[in-house]
Scaffold this motif. Sequence first.
Motif, PDB file in Angstrom:
ATOM      1  N   GLN A  93       0.818  -1.210   0.000  1.00 41.79           N
ATOM      2  CA  GLN A  93       0.000   0.000   0.000  1.00 41.79           C
ATOM      3  C   GLN A  93       0.856   1.267   0.000  1.00 41.79           C
ATOM      4  O   GLN A  93       0.518   2.261  -0.643  1.00 41.79           O
ATOM      5  N   GLU A  94       1.985   1.206   0.709  1.00 36.53           N
ATOM      6  CA  GLU A  94       2.872   2.369   0.730  1.00 36.53           C
ATOM      7  C   GLU A  94       3.511   2.588  -0.643  1.00 36.53           C
ATOM      8  O   GLU A  94       3.709   3.743  -1.062  1.00 36.53           O
ATOM      9  N   SER A  95       3.811   1.514  -1.351  1.00 37.15           N
ATOM     10  CA  SER A  95       4.359   1.646  -2.700  1.00 37.15           C
ATOM     11  C   SER A  95       3.357   2.346  -3.614  1.00 37.15           C
ATOM     12  O   SER A  95       3.725   3.227  -4.403  1.00 37.15           O
ATOM     13  N   LEU A  96       2.090   1.950  -3.518  1.00 40.92           N
ATOM     14  CA  LEU A  96       1.047   2.610  -4.304  1.00 40.92           C
ATOM     15  C   LEU A  96       0.962   4.092  -3.952  1.00 40.92           C
ATOM     16  O   LEU A  96       0.874   4.956  -4.827  1.00 40.92           O
ATOM     17  N   ARG A  97       0.969   4.386  -2.655  1.00 43.52           N
ATOM     18  CA  ARG A  97       0.838   5.775  -2.209  1.00 43.52           C
ATOM     19  C   ARG A  97       2.003   6.625  -2.702  1.00 43.52           C
ATOM     20  O   ARG A  97       1.809   7.750  -3.208  1.00 43.52           O
ATOM     21  N   LEU A  98       3.213   6.105  -2.570  1.00 47.47           N
ATOM     22  CA  LEU A  98       4.385   6.884  -2.957  1.00 47.47           C
ATOM     23  C   LEU A  98       4.449   7.090  -4.470  1.00 47.47           C
ATOM     24  O   LEU A  98       4.880   8.150  -4.936  1.00 47.47           O
ATOM     25  N   ALA A  99       4.036   6.086  -5.237  1.00 46.15           N
ATOM     26  CA  ALA A  99       4.049   6.243  -6.697  1.00 46.15           C
ATOM     27  C   ALA A  99       3.110   7.362  -7.125  1.00 46.15           C
ATOM     28  O   ALA A  99       3.452   8.194  -7.978  1.00 46.15           O
ATOM     29  N   LEU A 100       1.910   7.390  -6.551  1.00 44.24           N
ATOM     30  CA  LEU A 100       0.957   8.443  -6.892  1.00 44.24           C
ATOM     31  C   LEU A 100       1.455   9.802  -6.394  1.00 44.24           C
ATOM     32  O   LEU A 100       1.321  10.816  -7.099  1.00 44.24           O
ATOM     33  N   LEU A 101       2.056   9.832  -5.200  1.00 42.41           N
ATOM     34  CA  LEU A 101       2.601  11.083  -4.674  1.00 42.41           C
ATOM     35  C   LEU A 101       3.729  11.595  -5.566  1.00 42.41           C
ATOM     36  O   LEU A 101       3.809  12.801  -5.854  1.00 42.41           O
ATOM     37  N   ALA A 102       4.601  10.710  -6.031  1.00 40.81           N
ATOM     38  CA  ALA A 102       5.696  11.129  -6.915  1.00 40.81           C
ATOM     39  C   ALA A 102       5.152  11.665  -8.231  1.00 40.81           C
ATOM     40  O   ALA A 102       5.643  12.677  -8.759  1.00 40.81           O
ATOM     41  N   HIS A 103       4.159  11.004  -8.791  1.00 43.54           N
ATOM     42  CA  HIS A 103       3.486  11.444 -10.014  1.00 43.54           C
ATOM     43  C   HIS A 103       2.957  12.874  -9.843  1.00 43.54           C
ATOM     44  O   HIS A 103       3.170  13.743 -10.704  1.00 43.54           O
ATOM     45  N   ARG A 104       2.285  13.114  -8.735  1.00 39.52           N
ATOM     46  CA  ARG A 104       1.717  14.435  -8.484  1.00 39.52           C
ATOM     47  C   ARG A 104       2.788  15.465  -8.161  1.00 39.52           C
ATOM     48  O   ARG A 104       2.669  16.644  -8.528  1.00 39.52           O
ATOM     49  N   THR A 105       3.850  15.049  -7.458  1.00 36.17           N
ATOM     50  CA  THR A 105       4.918  15.973  -7.080  1.00 36.17           C
ATOM     51  C   THR A 105       5.601  16.561  -8.317  1.00 36.17           C
ATOM     52  O   THR A 105       5.919  17.755  -8.365  1.00 36.17           O
ATOM     53  N   LEU A 106       5.803  15.730  -9.323  1.00 37.01           N
ATOM     54  CA  LEU A 106       6.431  16.199 -10.554  1.00 37.01           C
ATOM     55  C   LEU A 106       5.454  16.938 -11.468  1.00 37.01           C
ATOM     56  O   LEU A 106       5.876  17.599 -12.415  1.00 37.01           O
ATOM     57  N   GLY A 107       4.150  16.804 -11.174  1.00 35.27           N
ATOM     58  CA  GLY A 107       3.149  17.398 -12.051  1.00 35.27           C
ATOM     59  C   GLY A 107       2.873  16.557 -13.280  1.00 35.27           C
ATOM     60  O   GLY A 107       2.496  17.088 -14.333  1.00 35.27           O
ATOM     61  N   CYS A 108       3.065  15.236 -13.160  1.00 30.24           N
ATOM     62  CA  CYS A 108       2.826  14.345 -14.295  1.00 30.24           C
ATOM     63  C   CYS A 108       1.336  14.271 -14.616  1.00 30.24           C
ATOM     64  O   CYS A 108       0.486  14.566 -13.781  1.00 30.24           O
ATOM     65  N   ARG A 109       1.047  13.846 -15.819  1.00 29.46           N
ATOM     66  CA  ARG A 109      -0.322  13.535 -16.193  1.00 29.46           C
ATOM     67  C   ARG A 109      -0.310  12.287 -17.078  1.00 29.46           C
ATOM     68  O   ARG A 109       0.746  11.826 -17.510  1.00 29.46           O
ATOM     69  N   GLY A 110      -1.492  11.762 -17.350  1.00 26.25           N
ATOM     70  CA  GLY A 110      -1.550  10.541 -18.149  1.00 26.25           C
ATOM     71  C   GLY A 110      -0.987   9.369 -17.386  1.00 26.25           C
ATOM     72  O   GLY A 110      -1.339   9.119 -16.231  1.00 26.25           O
ATOM     73  N   VAL A 111      -0.073   8.656 -18.013  1.00 27.08           N
ATOM     74  CA  VAL A 111       0.515   7.442 -17.451  1.00 27.08           C
ATOM     75  C   VAL A 111       1.964   7.702 -17.053  1.00 27.08           C
ATOM     76  O   VAL A 111       2.706   8.376 -17.778  1.00 27.08           O
ATOM     77  N   SER A 112       2.372   7.176 -15.906  1.00 30.48           N
ATOM     78  CA  SER A 112       3.776   7.188 -15.497  1.00 30.48           C
ATOM     79  C   SER A 112       4.073   5.872 -14.791  1.00 30.48           C
ATOM     80  O   SER A 112       3.174   5.056 -14.554  1.00 30.48           O
ATOM     81  N   ARG A 113       5.339   5.670 -14.445  1.00 29.15           N
ATOM     82  CA  ARG A 113       5.717   4.473 -13.695  1.00 29.15           C
ATOM     83  C   ARG A 113       6.825   4.823 -12.713  1.00 29.15           C
ATOM     84  O   ARG A 113       7.802   5.492 -13.083  1.00 29.15           O
ATOM     85  N   ALA A 114       6.668   4.403 -11.460  1.00 31.75           N
ATOM     86  CA  ALA A 114       7.663   4.656 -10.426  1.00 31.75           C
ATOM     87  C   ALA A 114       8.400   3.365 -10.102  1.00 31.75           C
ATOM     88  O   ALA A 114       7.772   2.318  -9.901  1.00 31.75           O
ATOM     89  N   ASP A 115       9.720   3.435 -10.045  1.00 30.41           N
ATOM     90  CA  ASP A 115      10.553   2.275  -9.750  1.00 30.41           C
ATOM     91  C   ASP A 115      11.144   2.403  -8.354  1.00 30.41           C
ATOM     92  O   ASP A 115      11.663   3.468  -7.982  1.00 30.41           O
ATOM     93  N   PHE A 116      11.099   1.315  -7.593  1.00 27.07           N
ATOM     94  CA  PHE A 116      11.536   1.304  -6.205  1.00 27.07           C
ATOM     95  C   PHE A 116      12.530   0.173  -5.949  1.00 27.07           C
ATOM     96  O   PHE A 116      12.547  -0.835  -6.665  1.00 27.07           O
ATOM     97  N   ARG A 117      13.328   0.341  -4.890  1.00 29.46           N
ATOM     98  CA  ARG A 117      14.028  -0.765  -4.254  1.00 29.46           C
ATOM     99  C   ARG A 117      13.438  -0.936  -2.865  1.00 29.46           C
ATOM    100  O   ARG A 117      13.192   0.048  -2.147  1.00 29.46           O
ATOM    101  N   TYR A 118      13.198  -2.187  -2.498  1.00 28.65           N
ATOM    102  CA  TYR A 118      12.660  -2.506  -1.177  1.00 28.65           C
ATOM    103  C   TYR A 118      13.690  -3.356  -0.456  1.00 28.65           C
ATOM    104  O   TYR A 118      13.930  -4.510  -0.827  1.00 28.65           O
ATOM    105  N   ASP A 119      14.312  -2.781   0.569  1.00 27.70           N
ATOM    106  CA  ASP A 119      15.382  -3.450   1.301  1.00 27.70           C
ATOM    107  C   ASP A 119      14.776  -4.302   2.420  1.00 27.70           C
ATOM    108  O   ASP A 119      14.454  -3.803   3.498  1.00 27.70           O
ATOM    109  N   ASP A 120      14.616  -5.596   2.147  1.00 31.00           N
ATOM    110  CA  ASP A 120      14.116  -6.516   3.169  1.00 31.00           C
ATOM    111  C   ASP A 120      15.209  -7.482   3.605  1.00 31.00           C
ATOM    112  O   ASP A 120      14.935  -8.573   4.099  1.00 31.00           O
TER     113      ASP A 120
END
Length: 309
Positions: free
Chosen positions: A228-255
Amino acid sequence: MMKRVLVLMGGRSAEREVSLVSGAEVAKGLRARGYDTATLDFRNDMAALMAALEPRPDVVFNALHGRYGEDGCVQGVLDLMGVPYTHSGLLASAVAMDKTMAKRLFADAGIRCPEGVVVDRATALAGDVVARPYVIKPNNEGSSVGVRIVRAGDNAKPFDEATWPYGEQVLIEPYVPGRELTVGVMGDRALAVTELQPQAGFYDYEAKYTAGKTTHVIPAPIPDDVYQESLRLALLAHRTLGCRGVSRADFRYDDTAEGGGGTGRLYLLEVNTQPGMTPLSLVPEQAAHLGISFTDLVAWMVENARCDD
């Protein structure tokens, strides 16, 4: 009447071949939906672009990847001409392509990224700027083009200064161990989280675009709070940059044992404002996971195309 659409594809960046495949798939999908669709292999030839824009299409579908197509250059031309286009506008595209500038905005929004430094090529080759292991990458390329991981014990130079084609600036980041995650965003909705499991090495250009090199696991088998946090951060990053349409956020998850997992170990690597539309691409795969067909996806992108205000 259905809209007239011009698909821009190819280009002159390091991602040319991927863009050609994306553009061909998009054109096929749009024609299947009844759009009057033409294509242009745009190699920065402005005369050819002007000719393709007469008669004026209703929408330009920008399937270019990398420099000059994804960094605000083409977007600015289309803004001046008043031709609506898919994906993000000039400013969001330019900032997202500049990884260092994008990180500054992400930090202000509370989004964790690997800390990095930008140095010139000679400095990057002179010795370790940060402790090993670390990642070397161009500051303004996508699709993992030019990315190298420098590990303890490596003796070879990470790149040849004489043949490094990605400009004078080199971005160096600490290597984040763990798992590779990606999240597509469609308008105001984060789609899904996919875990990418390369068969060997890391998720580099070859692993991204060679069938059988990487397993896509969707939904990613991670704890629900991390999902859920990955979903939230991807949408937040999209909005932070002012993106529109489709984008994709790439993450590393250190487990890993040292990282310990948890939402505090998610690191945003970058936002791609023009994700691939190839048969191996991740956003169409996530859309299909949610019941959105490829033709529905590209039609939605056309119907939501616009210029910068």
